[in-house]
Design a protein around this motif. Structure first.
Motif, mmCIF file in Angstrom:
data_model
loop_
_atom_site.group_PDB
_atom_site.id
_atom_site.type_symbol
_atom_site.label_atom_id
_atom_site.label_comp_id
_atom_site.label_asym_id
_atom_site.label_seq_id
_atom_site.Cartn_x
_atom_site.Cartn_y
_atom_site.Cartn_z
ATOM 1 N N UNK A 305 0.843 -1.157 -0.016
ATOM 2 C CA UNK A 305 0.036 -0.101 -0.066
ATOM 3 C C UNK A 305 0.810 1.306 -0.054
ATOM 4 N N UNK A 306 2.068 1.374 0.917
ATOM 5 C CA UNK A 306 2.743 2.523 0.919
ATOM 6 C C UNK A 306 3.523 2.530 -0.647
ATOM 7 N N UNK A 307 3.841 1.316 -1.054
ATOM 8 C CA UNK A 307 4.787 1.820 -2.239
ATOM 9 C C UNK A 307 3.892 2.009 -3.499
ATOM 10 N N UNK A 308 2.649 1.925 -3.406
ATOM 11 C CA UNK A 308 1.764 2.196 -4.269
ATOM 12 C C UNK A 308 1.663 3.716 -4.545
ATOM 13 N N UNK A 309 2.169 4.518 -3.436
ATOM 14 C CA UNK A 309 1.968 5.778 -3.085
ATOM 15 C C UNK A 309 3.020 6.623 -3.888
ATOM 16 N N UNK A 310 4.129 5.635 -4.441
ATOM 17 C CA UNK A 310 5.305 6.344 -4.926
ATOM 18 C C UNK A 310 5.482 6.165 -6.315
ATOM 19 N N UNK A 373 21.841 -7.577 -0.466
ATOM 20 C CA UNK A 373 21.994 -7.328 0.848
ATOM 21 C C UNK A 373 23.118 -6.022 0.816
ATOM 22 N N UNK A 374 22.721 -5.085 1.882
ATOM 23 C CA UNK A 374 23.583 -3.910 1.754
ATOM 24 C C UNK A 374 23.607 -3.338 3.183
ATOM 25 N N UNK A 375 24.358 -2.210 3.515
ATOM 26 C CA UNK A 375 24.469 -1.666 4.769
ATOM 27 C C UNK A 375 23.211 -0.650 5.001
ATOM 28 N N UNK A 376 22.702 -0.336 6.118
ATOM 29 C CA UNK A 376 21.680 0.428 6.602
ATOM 30 C C UNK A 376 21.580 1.619 5.847
ATOM 31 N N UNK A 377 22.775 2.542 5.860
ATOM 32 C CA UNK A 377 22.691 3.875 5.300
ATOM 33 C C UNK A 377 22.460 3.697 3.888
ATOM 34 N N UNK A 378 22.861 2.651 3.106
ATOM 35 C CA UNK A 378 22.791 2.533 1.522
ATOM 36 C C UNK A 378 21.448 2.197 1.443
ATOM 37 N N UNK A 379 20.807 1.305 2.030
ATOM 38 C CA UNK A 379 19.489 0.885 1.949
ATOM 39 C C UNK A 379 18.538 1.895 2.148
ATOM 40 N N UNK A 380 18.537 2.774 3.538
ATOM 41 C CA UNK A 380 17.572 3.604 3.571
ATOM 42 C C UNK A 380 17.651 4.878 2.566
ATOM 43 N N UNK A 381 19.004 5.103 2.177
ATOM 44 C CA UNK A 381 19.152 6.172 1.394
ATOM 45 C C UNK A 381 18.537 6.212 0.315
ATOM 46 N N UNK A 382 18.664 4.937 -0.524
ATOM 47 C CA UNK A 382 18.100 4.870 -1.858
ATOM 48 C C UNK A 382 16.549 4.495 -2.000
ATOM 49 N N UNK A 383 15.966 4.099 -0.839
ATOM 50 C CA UNK A 383 14.850 3.469 -0.664
ATOM 51 C C UNK A 383 13.519 4.669 -0.439
ATOM 52 N N UNK A 384 12.228 4.260 -0.912
ATOM 53 C CA UNK A 384 11.427 5.102 -0.693
ATOM 54 C C UNK A 384 10.335 4.530 0.411
ATOM 55 N N UNK A 385 10.277 3.270 0.642
ATOM 56 C CA UNK A 385 9.665 2.631 1.574
ATOM 57 C C UNK A 385 10.563 1.882 2.378
ATOM 58 N N UNK A 386 10.670 2.408 3.716
ATOM 59 C CA UNK A 386 11.635 1.600 4.618
ATOM 60 C C UNK A 386 10.830 0.788 5.419
ATOM 61 N N UNK A 387 11.071 -0.370 5.736
ATOM 62 C CA UNK A 387 10.404 -1.153 6.594
ATOM 63 C C UNK A 387 11.119 -1.775 7.725
ATOM 64 N N UNK A 404 12.533 12.591 5.091
ATOM 65 C CA UNK A 404 11.265 13.229 4.295
ATOM 66 C C UNK A 404 11.070 12.778 2.870
ATOM 67 N N UNK A 405 9.830 12.512 2.639
ATOM 68 C CA UNK A 405 9.367 11.884 1.341
ATOM 69 C C UNK A 405 9.514 10.417 1.245
ATOM 70 N N UNK A 406 9.822 9.655 2.519
ATOM 71 C CA UNK A 406 9.663 8.271 2.332
ATOM 72 C C UNK A 406 8.628 7.742 3.298
ATOM 73 N N UNK A 407 8.225 6.593 2.918
ATOM 74 C CA UNK A 407 7.041 5.975 3.963
ATOM 75 C C UNK A 407 8.033 5.045 4.719
ATOM 76 N N UNK A 408 7.800 4.996 6.124
ATOM 77 C CA UNK A 408 8.550 4.145 7.354
ATOM 78 C C UNK A 408 7.397 3.414 7.776
ATOM 79 N N UNK A 409 7.603 2.247 7.625
ATOM 80 C CA UNK A 409 6.777 0.976 8.473
ATOM 81 C C UNK A 409 7.557 0.426 9.545
ATOM 82 N N UNK A 410 6.957 0.639 10.911
ATOM 83 C CA UNK A 410 7.839 0.118 12.010
ATOM 84 C C UNK A 410 7.093 -1.118 12.644
ATOM 85 N N UNK A 411 7.442 -2.111 12.369
ATOM 86 C CA UNK A 411 6.691 -3.271 12.706
ATOM 87 C C UNK A 411 7.191 -3.686 14.361
ATOM 88 N N UNK A 412 8.097 -3.107 14.920
ATOM 89 C CA UNK A 412 8.640 -3.302 16.102
ATOM 90 C C UNK A 412 8.296 -2.216 17.171
#
Ligand code: SAJ
Length: 418
Positions: A305-310, A373-387, A404-412
């Motif tokens: 659902x979040x991905x469909x917004x981007x 597989x990559x480190x957290x800076x690279x992954x979050x940096x290039x992604x629009x949806x972060x889960x 800013x401009x990213x969707x963040x889903x925090x399941x924990x």
């Protein structure tokens, strides 16, 4: 001083190897037995094939003192501890084939008077099943001295240690020892007294089997309650983490934490053994399993659902693959399931996976060229949806402030710590 001088531990996995090591550092001569030659080779040079705090030091110490060695063939010993897997079949009944294989390895070495302990988490009746098989293989022996035959002392001693704290909890946890006979229970208690500082409680084998299953079901049912609350809270637009924090101020309320689902080889498995033993009576236990098993689908749908917004090129960052925080264990991990599900449904979307505790993707994620597989800076940096799927320290310490401009889903609920 224990009458038991030599112990063979069958199965050098997450429970067998720590148990072998703790016995060995406490003076017992231990032979670990495993079908996997690589595991045997690793142990014989004092190494451990998986991550568990303090285990490596125990194994290295025991091997260098000559108290622990490993082999693929079961040797003769005063006591045998069976710590093999008991997975479940398609229909959720237990697969006892590894226990049967262990029995076949032990049986030729028995003379009578040996202690055989089943540690594997087992459905009610599995210890008796093991005993029946041993007696079938060795009709000259019995489980209770009947017909004047020499006795195999058989008991069930379920392990209850928490992955990540195994070497501490092996020593400090109370222990249940369920004997096929009282004599067997007493001898098992004597063996565990070598390293266990907790209380050692005696019962019969079937009650001990059920106690272990019930402990994990208790947790499963309570996590299911939390997971259901998270879905309800999302629907009615409130913050589940705040809700639970507030409710837990009540002196008799202690709600557990929602998550992406329940993983690991214990809590997601053991309740099914109760359901299989009493299908019509285990309504709540079954329902809890179903609630927890369906939570990953709910998380997946939120990501979609979040991905469909981007825009169509948007990438997804998946933070954590392990079944819980700060371990490398990916078995039955809901995070792996969610990631594989997304990869299968989104063949054009890049999925950037962060799992600081592994060096390569698990088999379930191999073959998807857009999953890396990559480190957290690279992954979050290039992604629009972060889960956020696992509350690893490395994830908790990341600065999520400026996304800013990213969707963040925090399941924990790591962003909602008050
Ligand atoms: N989880 C939640 N919310 C919580 C607690 C846990 O979603 O509030 C999830 C975790 O993320 C994980 C799963 O549940 O995916 C299981 O984790 P866990 O830490 O509850 O338990 P395990 O599987 O690591 O270990 C359990 C323990 N059992 C109990 O606490 C009753 C341990 O003592 C057992 O020895 C072990 O199972 C086992 O081997 O049976």
């Amino acid at each position: 001083m224990s009458k038991i001088q030599t112990v063979a531990v069958i199965g050098l996995g997450y429970i067998g190897l720590p148990t072998a090591a703790i016995l060995a550092v406490n003076g017992i001569d231990v032979v670990g037995v495993d079908v996997n030659q690589k595991t045997v080779d690793a142990v014989n040079v004092g190494q451990v094939p998986f991550v568990e705090p303090d285990l490596a030091a125990h194994v290295a110490g025991a091997v260098s003192q000559g108290k622990l060695k490993a082999t693929t063939d079961t040797p003769a010993a005063d006591a045998y501890i069976v710590a093999v897997p008991t997975p479940f079949n398609e229909d959720h009944t237990a697969d006892l084939s590894y226990i049967d294989a262990a029995a076949k390895g032990i049986a030729p070495h028995l003379n009578g008077g040996e202690l055989v302990i089943l540690e594997s988490t087992s459905p009610p009746g599995a210890t008796q099943h093991l005993g029946d098989l041993l007696v079938e293989l060795r009709p000259d022996l019995s489980l209770d001295g009947s017909n004047g035959k020499a006795t195999i002392l058989l008991a069930h001693c379920p392990e209850r240690v928490l992955p990540g704290r195994v070497m501490i909890e092996l020593v400090t946890n109370d222990r249940i020892v369920g004997g096929i006979t009282r004599e067997a229970a007493d001898m098992a208690k004597e063996l565990y007294s070598v390293f266990c500082q907790g209380e050692i409680l005696i019962s019969d084998a079937k009650t001990a089997e059920m106690a272990k299953l019930v402990e994990n079901s208790y947790r499963d049912v309570n996590i299911a309650f939390a997971n259901e609350l998270s879905i309800i809270s999302d629907k009615i637009g409130i913050d589940v983490w705040e809700l639970i924090r507030l409710a837990n101020h009540h002196p008799r309320v202690n709600i557990l934490q929602p998550g992406p689902g329940v993983g690991g080889h214990c809590i997601a498995v053991d309740p099914w053994f109760i359901v299989a033993a009493a299908p019509n009576e285990s309504k709540l236990i079954r329902q809890a399993r179903e609630v927890n098993d369906s939570k990953p689908h709910w998380v997946r749908d939120r990501v979609l659902a979040e991905l469909s917004k981007h825009d169509p090129e948007a990438e997804v960052a998946v933070l954590g693959l392990a079944f819980k925080a700060n371990i490398d264990d990916l078995r039955e991990s809901p995070s792996v399931g969610i990631t594989a599900d997304l990869a299968g449904r989104l063949p054009k979307t890049r999925i950037n996976v962060v799992e600081p505790h592994v060096n390569s993707l698990p088999i379930a994620l191999v073959g998807y060229d857009r999953v890396a597989l990559m480190d957290i800076d690279a992954a979050v940096g290039r992604s629009k949806v972060v889960v956020i799927l696992v509350d690893h320290e490395a994830v908790k310490s990341f600065n999520f402030a400026s996304l800013t401009g990213k969707s963040l889903i925090d399941t924990r609920g790591i962003l909602n710590v008050a």
